[in-house]
Design a protein around this motif. Structure first.
Motif, PDB file in Angstrom:
ATOM      1  N   ASP A  88       5.911 130.770  57.849  1.00  0.00           N
ATOM      2  CA  ASP A  88       6.029 131.165  59.252  1.00  0.00           C
ATOM      3  C   ASP A  88       5.672 130.034  60.227  1.00  0.00           C
ATOM      4  N   ILE A  89       5.235 128.901  59.694  1.00  0.00           N
ATOM      5  CA  ILE A  89       4.921 127.755  60.552  1.00  0.00           C
ATOM      6  C   ILE A  89       6.233 127.022  60.834  1.00  0.00           C
ATOM      7  N   LYS A  90       6.661 127.094  62.074  1.00  0.00           N
ATOM      8  CA  LYS A  90       7.923 126.471  62.475  1.00  0.00           C
ATOM      9  C   LYS A  90       7.690 124.978  62.715  1.00  0.00           C
ATOM     10  N   VAL A  91       8.477 124.153  62.027  1.00  0.00           N
ATOM     11  CA  VAL A  91       8.368 122.699  62.146  1.00  0.00           C
ATOM     12  C   VAL A  91       9.685 122.157  62.697  1.00  0.00           C
ATOM     13  N   VAL A  92       9.594 121.321  63.731  1.00  0.00           N
ATOM     14  CA  VAL A  92      10.786 120.745  64.346  1.00  0.00           C
ATOM     15  C   VAL A  92      10.594 119.234  64.486  1.00  0.00           C
ATOM     16  N   VAL A  93      11.523 118.461  63.940  1.00  0.00           N
ATOM     17  CA  VAL A  93      11.488 117.009  64.126  1.00  0.00           C
ATOM     18  C   VAL A  93      11.916 116.716  65.559  1.00  0.00           C
ATOM     19  N   GLN A  94      11.084 115.986  66.275  1.00  0.00           N
ATOM     20  CA  GLN A  94      11.366 115.652  67.673  1.00  0.00           C
ATOM     21  C   GLN A  94      11.995 114.265  67.815  1.00  0.00           C
ATOM     22  N   ASN A  95      11.598 113.346  66.930  1.00  0.00           N
ATOM     23  CA  ASN A  95      12.027 111.961  67.081  1.00  0.00           C
ATOM     24  C   ASN A  95      11.819 111.213  65.772  1.00  0.00           C
ATOM     25  N   MET A  96      12.758 110.350  65.453  1.00  0.00           N
ATOM     26  CA  MET A  96      12.616 109.451  64.315  1.00  0.00           C
ATOM     27  C   MET A  96      12.725 108.026  64.831  1.00  0.00           C
ATOM     28  N   VAL A  97      11.941 107.151  64.222  1.00  0.00           N
ATOM     29  CA  VAL A  97      12.033 105.728  64.514  1.00  0.00           C
ATOM     30  C   VAL A  97      12.395 105.048  63.202  1.00  0.00           C
ATOM     31  N   ALA A  98      13.481 104.278  63.220  1.00  0.00           N
ATOM     32  CA  ALA A  98      13.931 103.597  62.011  1.00  0.00           C
ATOM     33  C   ALA A  98      14.281 102.158  62.350  1.00  0.00           C
ATOM     34  N   THR A  99      14.139 101.286  61.355  1.00  0.00           N
ATOM     35  CA  THR A  99      14.477  99.881  61.547  1.00  0.00           C
ATOM     36  C   THR A  99      15.568  99.488  60.566  1.00  0.00           C
ATOM     37  N   SER A 100      16.265  98.425  60.917  1.00  0.00           N
ATOM     38  CA  SER A 100      17.310  97.911  60.046  1.00  0.00           C
ATOM     39  C   SER A 100      17.604  96.475  60.454  1.00  0.00           C
ATOM     40  N   ASP A 101      18.519  95.854  59.735  1.00  0.00           N
ATOM     41  CA  ASP A 101      18.925  94.493  60.030  1.00  0.00           C
ATOM     42  C   ASP A 101      20.433  94.416  59.889  1.00  0.00           C
ATOM     43  N   LEU A 102      21.100  93.927  60.912  1.00  0.00           N
ATOM     44  CA  LEU A 102      22.556  93.812  60.874  1.00  0.00           C
ATOM     45  C   LEU A 102      23.018  92.669  59.978  1.00  0.00           C
ATOM     46  N   GLY A 103      22.082  91.818  59.568  1.00  0.00           N
ATOM     47  CA  GLY A 103      22.419  90.751  58.629  1.00  0.00           C
ATOM     48  C   GLY A 103      22.955  89.489  59.264  1.00  0.00           C
ATOM     49  N   ALA A 104      22.912  89.393  60.572  1.00  0.00           N
ATOM     50  CA  ALA A 104      23.391  88.190  61.256  1.00  0.00           C
ATOM     51  C   ALA A 104      22.772  88.127  62.648  1.00  0.00           C
ATOM     52  N   ASP A 105      22.648  86.905  63.163  1.00  0.00           N
ATOM     53  CA  ASP A 105      22.209  86.748  64.545  1.00  0.00           C
ATOM     54  C   ASP A 105      23.276  87.347  65.463  1.00  0.00           C
ATOM     55  N   VAL A 106      22.835  87.814  66.631  1.00  0.00           N
ATOM     56  CA  VAL A 106      23.745  88.472  67.561  1.00  0.00           C
ATOM     57  C   VAL A 106      23.578  87.839  68.938  1.00  0.00           C
ATOM     58  N   ASN A 107      24.696  87.493  69.575  1.00  0.00           N
ATOM     59  CA  ASN A 107      24.660  86.980  70.938  1.00  0.00           C
ATOM     60  C   ASN A 107      24.596  88.194  71.868  1.00  0.00           C
ATOM     61  N   LEU A 108      23.405  88.473  72.369  1.00  0.00           N
ATOM     62  CA  LEU A 108      23.199  89.703  73.138  1.00  0.00           C
ATOM     63  C   LEU A 108      23.981  89.731  74.449  1.00  0.00           C
ATOM     64  N   ASN A 109      24.209  88.583  75.068  1.00  0.00           N
ATOM     65  CA  ASN A 109      25.005  88.555  76.304  1.00  0.00           C
ATOM     66  C   ASN A 109      26.415  89.048  76.024  1.00  0.00           C
ATOM     67  N   GLU A 110      27.023  88.522  74.953  1.00  0.00           N
ATOM     68  CA  GLU A 110      28.388  88.925  74.612  1.00  0.00           C
ATOM     69  C   GLU A 110      28.429  90.388  74.161  1.00  0.00           C
ATOM     70  N   VAL A 111      27.435  90.809  73.395  1.00  0.00           N
ATOM     71  CA  VAL A 111      27.389  92.186  72.905  1.00  0.00           C
ATOM     72  C   VAL A 111      27.245  93.152  74.080  1.00  0.00           C
ATOM     73  N   ALA A 112      26.430  92.809  75.057  1.00  0.00           N
ATOM     74  CA  ALA A 112      26.234  93.679  76.229  1.00  0.00           C
ATOM     75  C   ALA A 112      27.557  93.952  76.923  1.00  0.00           C
ATOM     76  N   VAL A 113      28.365  92.922  77.110  1.00  0.00           N
ATOM     77  CA  VAL A 113      29.669  93.084  77.755  1.00  0.00           C
ATOM     78  C   VAL A 113      30.619  93.843  76.827  1.00  0.00           C
ATOM     79  N   GLY A 114      30.614  93.490  75.534  1.00  0.00           N
ATOM     80  CA  GLY A 114      31.520  94.103  74.571  1.00  0.00           C
ATOM     81  C   GLY A 114      31.282  95.590  74.367  1.00  0.00           C
ATOM     82  N   LEU A 115      30.028  96.022  74.402  1.00  0.00           N
ATOM     83  CA  LEU A 115      29.713  97.440  74.192  1.00  0.00           C
ATOM     84  C   LEU A 115      29.960  98.270  75.448  1.00  0.00           C
ATOM     85  N   GLY A 116      30.097  97.619  76.567  1.00  0.00           N
ATOM     86  CA  GLY A 116      30.340  98.354  77.808  1.00  0.00           C
ATOM     87  C   GLY A 116      29.045  98.575  78.552  1.00  0.00           C
TER      88      GLY A 116
END
Length: 184
Positions: free
Chosen positions: A94-122
């Motif tokens: 009867d104890i109701k449990v709800v996940v509110q938030n998950m934090v996960a990490t990963s690695d895309l495996g390559a350096d990323v040019n954030l200026n170009e990505v910002a424009v590319g993603l919109g």
């Protein structure tokens, strides 16, 4: 597919209609209670290493778990410890449990040019102010999540409520970046 590691889960639970935090603070050695500093009682568990914040309302927040199985294990441990000291808590089912938030990490495996990505993603889905914060903030609409992308290719996904949603959000970002030529 990139490897994803869940590093923290925040969940909520309701243990009872109300809790007497002063009484609970007298018993287990795993508790910290300073009502003049914070209105909740902190209940620490060492395995899995978590903190459960109990409130007089009977509600609780669990932090530090690395899997939903650990969240449920912690809820069962806390409920049992409370029962042992005479606290009237709901039955485990009867104890109701709800996940509110998950934090996960990963690695895309390559350096990323954030200026170009910002424009590319919109720019409507991105916040990038390198003088304020070294990462790019990318908002994924479905599933609802936020991904922090760093120039090193490391990413942090927050806000998802399941490991499936984390995987979907990271996969969407990775596929978009690959299609745009930012990743091999």
């Amino acid at each position: 597919m990139v490897d994803i590691k869940v590093v923290n889960i925040v969940a909520s639970a309701t243990f009872a209609e109300k809790l007497d935090l002063d009484m609970i603070a007298q018993s287990p050695e795993e508790t910290e209670y300073e009502p003049e500093q914070f209105p909740g009682l902190i209940f620490r568990i060492s395995n899995p290493k978590t903190a459960t914040l109990l409130f007089t309302s009977g509600k609780a927040n669990i932090t530090g778990a690395k899997s939903t199985e650990d969240v449920h294990k912690v809820v069962a441990i806390v409920a049992e410890k409370l029962r042992k000291i005479g606290v009237d808590v709901f039955k485990n089912k009867d104890i109701k449990v709800v996940v509110q938030n998950m934090v996960a990490t990963s690695d895309l495996g390559a350096d990323v040019n954030l200026n170009e990505v910002a424009v590319g993603l919109g720019l409507e889905n991105v916040e990038y102010e390198p003088e304020q914060f070294p990462g790019l903030v990318y908002r994924v609409e479905e599933p609802k999540a936020v991904i922090l992308v760093f120039g090193s290719g490391r990413i942090v996904c927050v806000g998802a409520k399941s490991t499936e949603d984390v995987s979907k959000a990271v996969r969407k970002l990775s596929e978009k970046l690959t299609r745009m030529g930012f990743l091999a």
